[in-house]
Scaffold this active site. Structure first.
Site, mmCIF file in Angstrom:
data_model
loop_
_atom_site.group_PDB
_atom_site.id
_atom_site.type_symbol
_atom_site.label_atom_id
_atom_site.label_comp_id
_atom_site.label_asym_id
_atom_site.label_seq_id
_atom_site.Cartn_x
_atom_site.Cartn_y
_atom_site.Cartn_z
ATOM 1 C CG ASP A 178 -1.866 -1.149 1.325
ATOM 2 O OD1 ASP A 178 -1.850 -2.003 0.409
ATOM 3 O OD2 ASP A 178 -2.625 -1.208 2.302
ATOM 4 C CE LYS A 180 -4.797 1.498 3.687
ATOM 5 N NZ LYS A 180 -3.542 0.913 4.237
ATOM 6 C CE LYS A 208 -6.022 -2.146 3.571
ATOM 7 N NZ LYS A 208 -4.585 -2.556 3.715
#
EC number: 4.1.2.4
Length: 215
Positions: free
Chosen positions: A89, A150, A174
């Site tokens: 990430d 995300k 996410k």
């Protein structure tokens, strides 16, 4: 959705600056017990991979502010992948995005994606963005072949239904930031999220109720 499928979509997370080795092991133990993934700081990835080789391991780069040099982010991504991370990430440079330097933001994501052969999730830090800036960030990540978007690091605000709904128009999402219960997780899934990042992963799975997914 059954409990096992639900748990597999949770990234049980420990990323605070105070995180100690024992904290990481506790998260890994819970992830293994519940069938969740685990998201841990870069410095613990190698040890985490050795400790829990069967747990899907997520780590971060450019975290939490996204202001590292592009080359540093790409190198960090490669380093944590080589140490055993299954997914990465990365935080975008929010300041460059808000300043209008979209070419630099896109190029940076492309460089990180090219550095590793594993899925890269792009943290857009939605709580800091206007609606139009959020769409621009999503477009740039999609153009750069990111695997996921995300919502946030969790350091600057929480995930929102509105942000997830927007982001889901571009890539799998996410949702992360302030998701502390099963009900909150369901709200994010209903908004279009595919994954949840949360430090309360075990509590979220403990609250699982299959009726929430019945139509």
């Amino acid at each position: 959705m059954d409990r096992d499928t639900f748990a597999a979509r949770i990234d049980h997370t420990v990323l605070g600056p105070e995180t100690a080795p024992g904290d990481v092991e506790a998260v890994l133990d819970a992830a293994a017990e519940y069938g969740m993934n685990a998201c841990v700081p870069p410095c613990y990835v190698e040890a985490a991979s050795d400790y829990a080789p069967d747990v899907t391991l997520v780590s971060v780069c450019g975290f939490p502010h996204g202001q590292h040099a592009t080359e540093t982010k790409a190198t960090e991504a490669e380093t944590v992948w080589q140490a055993g991370a299954d997914e990465i990430d990365v935080v975008i440079n929010v300041g460059r995005l808000r300043g209008g330097d979209t070419d630099a933001v896109r190029a940076e994501i492309e460089q990180v994606v090219a550095a590793v052969p594993v899925p890269v999730k792009v943290i857009v830090e939605a709580p800091l963005l206007s609606a139009s800036e959020l769409r621009t960030a999503c477009e740039l990540a999609a153009d750069a072949d990111a695997a996921y978007l995300k919502t946030a690091t969790g350091f600057n605000g929480d995930a929102t239904v509105a942000a997830v709904e927007t982001m889901a128009e571009y890539l799998p999402v996410k949702a992360s930031g302030g998701i502390g219960s099963f009900e909150a997780a369901v709200e994010m899934f209903d908004a279009g999220a595919d994954r949840i990042g949360a430090s309360a992963g075990a509590a979220i799975v403990d609250g699982f109720d299959p009726a929430a997914f019945e139509t």
